[in-house]
Scaffold this motif. Structure first.
Motif, mmCIF file in Angstrom:
data_model
loop_
_atom_site.group_PDB
_atom_site.id
_atom_site.type_symbol
_atom_site.label_atom_id
_atom_site.label_comp_id
_atom_site.label_asym_id
_atom_site.label_seq_id
_atom_site.Cartn_x
_atom_site.Cartn_y
_atom_site.Cartn_z
ATOM 1 N N PRO A 17 0.802 -1.253 0.088
ATOM 2 C CA PRO A 17 0.032 -0.117 -0.003
ATOM 3 C C PRO A 17 0.883 1.217 0.037
ATOM 4 O O PRO A 17 0.234 2.219 -0.290
ATOM 5 C CB PRO A 17 -0.767 -0.105 1.341
ATOM 6 C CG PRO A 17 0.230 -0.954 2.113
ATOM 7 C CD PRO A 17 0.614 -1.814 1.336
ATOM 8 N N ILE A 18 2.114 0.976 0.430
ATOM 9 C CA ILE A 18 3.141 2.300 0.483
ATOM 10 C C ILE A 18 4.116 2.213 -0.466
ATOM 11 O O ILE A 18 4.876 1.012 -0.511
ATOM 12 C CB ILE A 18 3.409 2.467 1.959
ATOM 13 C CG1 ILE A 18 2.136 2.758 2.865
ATOM 14 C CG2 ILE A 18 4.297 3.807 2.043
ATOM 15 C CD1 ILE A 18 2.409 2.916 4.334
ATOM 16 N N LEU A 19 4.543 3.314 -1.152
ATOM 17 C CA LEU A 19 5.823 3.246 -1.962
ATOM 18 C C LEU A 19 6.764 4.040 -1.375
ATOM 19 O O LEU A 19 6.555 5.188 -0.570
ATOM 20 C CB LEU A 19 5.578 3.621 -3.320
ATOM 21 C CG LEU A 19 4.426 2.780 -4.126
ATOM 22 C CD1 LEU A 19 4.474 3.496 -5.605
ATOM 23 C CD2 LEU A 19 4.775 1.334 -4.341
ATOM 24 N N PHE A 24 7.796 8.215 1.943
ATOM 25 C CA PHE A 24 6.915 7.152 1.812
ATOM 26 C C PHE A 24 5.593 7.788 1.288
ATOM 27 O O PHE A 24 5.146 8.597 2.049
ATOM 28 C CB PHE A 24 6.843 6.381 3.158
ATOM 29 C CG PHE A 24 7.900 5.944 3.661
ATOM 30 C CD1 PHE A 24 8.498 4.606 2.959
ATOM 31 C CD2 PHE A 24 9.050 6.389 4.612
ATOM 32 C CE1 PHE A 24 9.612 3.959 3.320
ATOM 33 C CE2 PHE A 24 10.269 5.658 4.650
ATOM 34 C CZ PHE A 24 10.572 4.703 4.180
ATOM 35 N N LEU A 25 4.991 7.253 0.491
ATOM 36 C CA LEU A 25 3.682 7.833 -0.196
ATOM 37 C C LEU A 25 2.670 6.509 0.050
ATOM 38 O O LEU A 25 3.105 5.273 -0.762
ATOM 39 C CB LEU A 25 3.903 8.303 -1.551
ATOM 40 C CG LEU A 25 4.798 9.309 -1.733
ATOM 41 C CD1 LEU A 25 4.713 10.059 -3.200
ATOM 42 C CD2 LEU A 25 4.275 10.699 -0.659
ATOM 43 N N ARG A 26 1.541 6.721 0.177
ATOM 44 C CA ARG A 26 0.579 5.845 -0.087
ATOM 45 C C ARG A 26 -0.067 5.806 -1.399
ATOM 46 O O ARG A 26 -0.036 6.882 -1.857
ATOM 47 C CB ARG A 26 -0.830 6.108 1.132
ATOM 48 C CG ARG A 26 -0.237 5.752 2.629
ATOM 49 C CD ARG A 26 -1.514 6.071 3.477
ATOM 50 N NE ARG A 26 -1.315 5.850 4.848
ATOM 51 C CZ ARG A 26 -1.124 4.811 5.504
ATOM 52 N NH1 ARG A 26 -1.080 3.599 4.646
ATOM 53 N NH2 ARG A 26 -0.676 4.595 6.683
ATOM 54 N N LYS A 27 -0.323 4.743 -1.912
ATOM 55 C CA LYS A 27 -0.692 4.645 -3.178
ATOM 56 C C LYS A 27 -2.173 5.224 -3.543
ATOM 57 O O LYS A 27 -2.413 5.817 -4.363
ATOM 58 C CB LYS A 27 -0.702 3.237 -3.490
ATOM 59 C CG LYS A 27 0.497 2.398 -4.139
ATOM 60 C CD LYS A 27 0.187 1.034 -4.429
ATOM 61 C CE LYS A 27 1.255 0.402 -4.496
ATOM 62 N NZ LYS A 27 1.183 -1.165 -4.791
ATOM 63 N N LYS A 28 -2.863 4.972 -2.398
ATOM 64 C CA LYS A 28 -4.163 5.631 -2.696
ATOM 65 C C LYS A 28 -4.195 7.436 -2.568
ATOM 66 O O LYS A 28 -5.321 7.707 -3.277
ATOM 67 C CB LYS A 28 -5.297 5.294 -1.610
ATOM 68 C CG LYS A 28 -4.790 5.814 -0.030
ATOM 69 C CD LYS A 28 -5.826 5.140 1.167
ATOM 70 C CE LYS A 28 -5.503 6.037 2.466
ATOM 71 N NZ LYS A 28 -6.720 5.136 3.321
ATOM 72 N N TYR A 29 -3.305 7.733 -1.833
ATOM 73 C CA TYR A 29 -3.072 9.245 -2.069
ATOM 74 C C TYR A 29 -2.652 9.848 -3.419
ATOM 75 O O TYR A 29 -3.077 10.645 -3.996
ATOM 76 C CB TYR A 29 -2.001 9.700 -1.012
ATOM 77 C CG TYR A 29 -2.453 9.556 0.473
ATOM 78 C CD1 TYR A 29 -3.948 9.295 0.949
ATOM 79 C CD2 TYR A 29 -1.702 9.803 1.577
ATOM 80 C CE1 TYR A 29 -4.219 9.186 1.998
ATOM 81 C CE2 TYR A 29 -2.201 9.638 2.852
ATOM 82 C CZ TYR A 29 -3.573 9.448 3.032
ATOM 83 O OH TYR A 29 -3.850 9.204 4.520
#
Length: 347
Positions: free
Chosen positions: A43-45, A59-64
């Protein structure tokens, strides 16, 4: 290299993993690597940020990233299938990653080319959208007729280039965003009808400034409550601003605080556009810091008339000019002002 995200076969990431082993080009491997991560269950890249300072892991959330991509596409009114995009930026950086995310969500067909300073040179097909840095736009001016919309980011746009863009049919936008914001949070139209002198944030973004007049960004699609930037801005309204420069670049010369980006705008028309340059400073016994101009490439005759340094702008005049062979090996990379300046001071 074409990627058709409307095709179920191609949108399957196993296809990219298979192709990855066959490809030798590093820029293609970067695309496949990102697509592998995007189609994974994570879920996080983790991405690298800090192109203007010390690199750091973000770190970024895919949904964001998904929601941020939708906001840009809805603003541009290209939220439909059948869009043809041109990807000419490195997938190592947020701009290209978000371009791919938009293509995945809206099932675009995109043509990927080697990132270079002149990506449209051999392009003979029409595209709805591409993202570029300013130097790519400059070298592509006579080819922009093949592109309907160009998103320009990564660097500030010079007065010279902005004037040139008034004569093209392509719709050109300057974008504001970074890794920490999952891409674009504000945009401004720089040519044609309704062009603007200021950035306007998207509706889901809230802006403030701190005591340095540096932008603070509040967004529901952020890992933190807000993103604090070092970008000095002039707020026009609660959701519009003019970008001035970077706080970490400010020079104190004789007690006068000077924003290098303002000086660069003043002198940009006297320096060939293909030459990268910047204003910096070096120690001075009297002023503390004195302004210097650093230009990439071999020395050439450079004349900046004294008339542009009248009034309050008298402090803008560089005391010395330095020429150095290369800022970076790649024209598309952001160069590090402080590192380059330190090398000059040491020599």
């Amino acid at each position: 290299m074409w990627i058709d995200f409307s095709s179920n076969e191609i949108s399957n990431y196993y296809y990219f993993l298979k192709k990855k082993n066959e490809e030798k080009d590093y820029w293609k491997k970067s695309i496949f690597s990102f697509l592998k991560d995007w189609y994974s269950n994570k879920p996080i890249l983790s991405l690298t940020s800090g192109t203007t300072g010390i690199p750091k892991t973000i770190f970024l959330r895919k949904k964001y990233m998904h929601e941020r991509a939708i906001r840009t596409v809805e603003f541009l009114k290209i939220n439909k299938k059948g869009i043809r995009g041109l990807l000419c930026l490195s997938a190592d950086f947020i701009a290209a990653k978000m371009f791919l995310v938009r293509a995945i969500i809206f099932k675009w067909k995109i043509y990927c080319v080697l990132p270079s300073s002149n990506p449209l040179k051999n392009i003979k097909e029409y595209f709805d959208i591409t993202s570029m840095v300013p130097i790519q736009v400059f070298f592509s001016l006579k080819y922009l007729k093949y592109i309907r919309i160009v998103l320009i980011g990564g660097h500030s746009i010079s007065n010279f280039l902005e004037k040139k863009l008034q004569n093209v049919s392509t719709i050109c936008y300057a974008t504001y965003g970074m890794t920490e914001t999952s891409g674009h949070v504000a945009i401004k139209k720089i040519n044609g009808p309704n062009k603007s002198t200021f950035y306007k944030s998207f509706q889901d973004v809230f802006l403030r400034v701190d005591n340095r007049n540096c932008l603070r960004i509040f967004s529901p699609y952020s890992m933190d409550s807000f993103v604090q930037t070092n970008d000095i801005v002039h707020m026009i309204s609660k959701n519009t601003f003019i970008w001035i420069g970077r706080y970490d670049n400010v020079i104190n010369s004789g007690g006068i605080k000077i924003i290098p980006e303002l000086v660069e705008k003043e002198i940009s028309s006297f320096i060939p556009y293909e030459k990268r340059f910047f204003i910096s400073s070096m120690p001075d016994k009297i002023l503390g810091e004195k302004l210097i101009l650093i230009v990439e490439g071999p020395p050439f005759s450079l004349h900046i008339p004294n008339t542009i340094f009248n009034g309050n702008k008298k402090f803008y005049k560089p005391k010395r000019i330095f020429f150095i062979p290369h800022f970076t090996d790649d024209l598309l990379e952001k160069f590090r002002r402080k590192e380059i300046t330190k090398k000059i001071i040491r020599t």
